[in-house]
Design a protein around this motif. Structure first.
Motif, PDB file in Angstrom:
ATOM      1  N   ARG A   1     -11.137  11.914  20.032  1.00  0.00           N
ATOM      2  CA  ARG A   1     -11.627  11.228  18.836  1.00  0.00           C
ATOM      3  C   ARG A   1     -10.436  10.574  18.154  1.00  0.00           C
ATOM      4  NH1 ARG A   1     -14.777  16.033  18.566  1.00  0.00           N
ATOM      5  NH2 ARG A   1     -13.252  17.008  17.174  1.00  0.00           N
ATOM      6  N   VAL A   2     -10.578   9.309  17.825  1.00  0.00           N
ATOM      7  CA  VAL A   2      -9.479   8.526  17.258  1.00  0.00           C
ATOM      8  C   VAL A   2      -9.919   7.958  15.920  1.00  0.00           C
ATOM      9  CG1 VAL A   2      -7.812   6.675  17.660  1.00  0.00           C
ATOM     10  CG2 VAL A   2      -8.775   7.921  19.606  1.00  0.00           C
ATOM     11  N   SER A   3      -9.065   8.079  14.920  1.00  0.00           N
ATOM     12  CA  SER A   3      -9.342   7.536  13.591  1.00  0.00           C
ATOM     13  C   SER A   3      -8.035   7.020  12.990  1.00  0.00           C
ATOM     14  CB  SER A   3      -9.960   8.613  12.689  1.00  0.00           C
ATOM     15  OG  SER A   3      -9.091   9.723  12.591  1.00  0.00           O
ATOM     16  N   PRO A   4      -8.120   6.149  11.990  1.00  0.00           N
ATOM     17  CA  PRO A   4      -6.889   5.666  11.347  1.00  0.00           C
ATOM     18  C   PRO A   4      -6.105   6.823  10.734  1.00  0.00           C
ATOM     19  CG  PRO A   4      -8.779   4.318  10.724  1.00  0.00           C
ATOM     20  CD  PRO A   4      -9.327   5.515  11.432  1.00  0.00           C
ATOM     21  N   SER A   5      -4.809   6.717  10.770  1.00  0.00           N
ATOM     22  CA  SER A   5      -3.963   7.772  10.219  1.00  0.00           C
ATOM     23  C   SER A   5      -3.630   7.484   8.766  1.00  0.00           C
ATOM     24  CB  SER A   5      -2.673   7.894  11.037  1.00  0.00           C
ATOM     25  OG  SER A   5      -1.807   8.850  10.461  1.00  0.00           O
ATOM     26  N   LYS A   6      -3.674   8.524   7.953  1.00  0.00           N
ATOM     27  CA  LYS A   6      -3.291   8.405   6.547  1.00  0.00           C
ATOM     28  C   LYS A   6      -1.819   8.720   6.325  1.00  0.00           C
ATOM     29  CE  LYS A   6      -7.883   9.671   4.812  1.00  0.00           C
ATOM     30  NZ  LYS A   6      -8.170   8.373   4.174  1.00  0.00           N
ATOM     31  N   THR A   7      -1.166   9.219   7.353  1.00  0.00           N
ATOM     32  CA  THR A   7       0.240   9.609   7.226  1.00  0.00           C
ATOM     33  C   THR A   7       1.068   8.938   8.316  1.00  0.00           C
ATOM     34  OG1 THR A   7      -0.064  11.555   8.625  1.00  0.00           O
ATOM     35  CG2 THR A   7      -0.401  11.843   6.267  1.00  0.00           C
ATOM     36  N   PRO A   8       2.290   8.564   8.003  1.00  0.00           N
ATOM     37  CA  PRO A   8       3.162   7.985   9.030  1.00  0.00           C
ATOM     38  C   PRO A   8       3.783   9.065   9.898  1.00  0.00           C
ATOM     39  CG  PRO A   8       4.319   8.086   6.943  1.00  0.00           C
ATOM     40  CD  PRO A   8       2.929   8.597   6.679  1.00  0.00           C
ATOM     41  N   VAL A   9       4.254   8.663  11.055  1.00  0.00           N
ATOM     42  CA  VAL A   9       4.958   9.591  11.935  1.00  0.00           C
ATOM     43  C   VAL A   9       6.439   9.453  11.618  1.00  0.00           C
ATOM     44  CG1 VAL A   9       5.349  10.326  14.309  1.00  0.00           C
ATOM     45  CG2 VAL A   9       3.191   9.240  13.693  1.00  0.00           C
ATOM     46  N   ARG A  10       6.951  10.371  10.835  1.00  0.00           N
ATOM     47  CA  ARG A  10       8.352  10.294  10.444  1.00  0.00           C
ATOM     48  C   ARG A  10       9.239  10.855  11.539  1.00  0.00           C
ATOM     49  NH1 ARG A  10       6.096  12.324   5.339  1.00  0.00           N
ATOM     50  NH2 ARG A  10       5.965  10.572   3.883  1.00  0.00           N
ATOM     51  N   PRO A  11      10.434  10.291  11.706  1.00  0.00           N
ATOM     52  CA  PRO A  11      11.368  10.840  12.712  1.00  0.00           C
ATOM     53  C   PRO A  11      11.741  12.272  12.347  1.00  0.00           C
ATOM     54  CG  PRO A  11      12.094   8.675  11.919  1.00  0.00           C
ATOM     55  CD  PRO A  11      10.993   9.114  11.023  1.00  0.00           C
TER      56      PRO A  11
END
Length: 303
Positions: A285-295
Motif C-alpha cells: 500500500r502506497v500513500s503520500p508521505s507527510k515526513t521527509p527521509v532525513r539522512p
C-alpha cells in the motif's frame, strides 16, 4: 553481685553484695544503697544516650526537683525519617495516583474535545487529495488537520477532518452529498480523534517540504523482501531514480514499512499507483508521505 559504672570525669561503684539478705531490714538497707548509688550517676553521660541524639547536652535541662526534662520539644520528640517512611511512601503514592488521575481526566477531556471538532468523510474519489478535501471544508471554519485513509484506487477511501472549534464541525455536516470529483461525499460526526503526527518528524524547512513531495510511504511490505529489492521495484515501476530509501520493521509486526524518496516528484506521483501490486508475497500500500527521509546522523567514534 558486683556493679561498676564509669562516666567521663566520674566513677561510681556499688557495694558488693555477696551474701543473701536474711531479713527485711537488710533488704531495705541494700535497696537504699542502690538508690544512693544510682543518684550519683550522671544522666547526661554519653553512654546513656543513643547516637541518634548527638546534641543531647544542649537538648535537656534539670528541673528543681532533679528530674530530666526536654529543653526543646521540637528536637527531642522529632522522629527519625525511617519512622515516617511508610506514611511518606503512602503519601507519595497517593499524590502520584492523584496526579495520574488528573492527567487521565485531562487527556480524556482533550480527546473528547478533539472528537467534537472532527468529522468523518467517506466515499472519497481516488483523485481527490487531502489539500482539495481541506479546501472544500475550509468554508465551514479553520481546518486544523485532514487525513485521507484507505486504498487510493478505491472509492472506499475515507477521511477525518478536524476543525479549530466544534462550530466548524457542525457546519461541515451540511456538506454531505456535495460532489467532489465523481462522487458525492458523505459527512458524519466522527467517533475518533485524529492521531497527531510527531512534530519532530514533520518538515522543518522549504527544502524538507519539497522532499516530502518526492517521497511516498509504503506499508505491508513482505519481511523477506530486501531493501535492494524494494528500491529496484519502485525504480522499475515508476521509471525514476530512488535517491533515498528507509526500510523499517520490528519483531512484533508481520510486515514492514518504507519511506521511498525519488529524484523527481513525478516519480513519487506515479508510485501512488503501485498500491495493490505484489512485492514478494504481499500487496503493498502506497500513500503520500507527510515526513521527509532525513539522512542518518553518524556519531563520532571514540578512540
Amino acid at each position: 553481685m558486683a556493679a561498676v559504672a564509669e562516666v567521663p570525669g566520674e566513677a561510681v561503684a556499688a557495694k558488693t553484695l555477696d551474701t543473701k539478705p536474711t531479713s527485711e531490714s537488710e533488704i531495705n538497707v541494700q535497696v537504699q544503697e542502690l538508690v544512693a548509688m544510682f543518684k550519683k550517676l550522671n544522666p547526661l553521660a554519653k553512654e546513656f544516650f543513643p547516637s541518634s541524639y548527638p546534641n543531647h547536652q544542649n537538648s535537656f535541662y534539670f528541673l528543681n526537683n532533679g528530674q530530666l526534662s526536654p529543653n526543646n520539644f521540637a528536637d527531642t520528640n522529632k522522629p527519625s525519617g525511617n519512622d515516617f517512611y511508610p506514611n511518606n511512601r503512602r503519601r507519595r503514592n497517593n499524590y502520584n495516583q492523584g496526579r495520574r488521575r488528573l492527567n487521565g481526566r485531562a487527556f480524556k477531556a482533550q480527546r473528547e474535545d478533539s472528537i467534537r471538532r472532527t468529522v468523518y468523510v467517506s466515499d472519497i474519489d481516488q483523485h481527490v487529495t487531502e489539500e482539495r478535501l481541506a479546501a472544500l471544508f475550509s468554508s465551514c471554519g479553520q481546518v486544523n488537520d485532514c487525513r485521507i485513509c484507505g486504498d487510493p484506487h478505491s472509492v472506499l477511501r475515507f477521511a477525518f477532518v478536524e476543525f479549530a472549534d466544534d462550530h466548524g464541525a457542525r457546519a461541515a455536516l451540511e456538506l454531505g452529498g456535495t460532489m467532489l470529483g465523481y462522487y458525492p461525499v458523505r459527512v458524519l460526526p466522527s467517533k475518533t480523534a485524529i492521531l497527531p503526527v510527531n512534530p519532530t518528524f514533520l518538515p522543518r524547512s522549504e527544502d524538507e517540504r519539497e522532499m516530502c513531495a518526492r517521497t511516498v510511504y509504503c506499508t505491508n511490505i513482505d519481511k523477506k523482501v530486501s531493501q535492494a529489492e524494494v528500491k529496484n521495484f519502485f525504480e522499475t515501476a515508476c521509471g525514476g531514480e530512488v535517491t533515498r530509501l528507509r526500510l523499517l520493521g520490528d519483531h512484533v509486526h508481520s510486515t514492514r514499512i518504507a519511506f521511498v524518496e525519488f529524484a523527481l516528484a513525478e516519480s513519487a506521483t506515479t508510485a501512488l499507483s503501485c498500491s495493490g501490486m505484489i512485492v514478494g508475497t504481499q500487496p503493498i500500500r502506497v500513500s503520500p508521505s507527510k515526513t521527509p527521509v532525513r539522512p542518518r546522523v553518524t556519531r563520532p567514534t571514540l578512540h
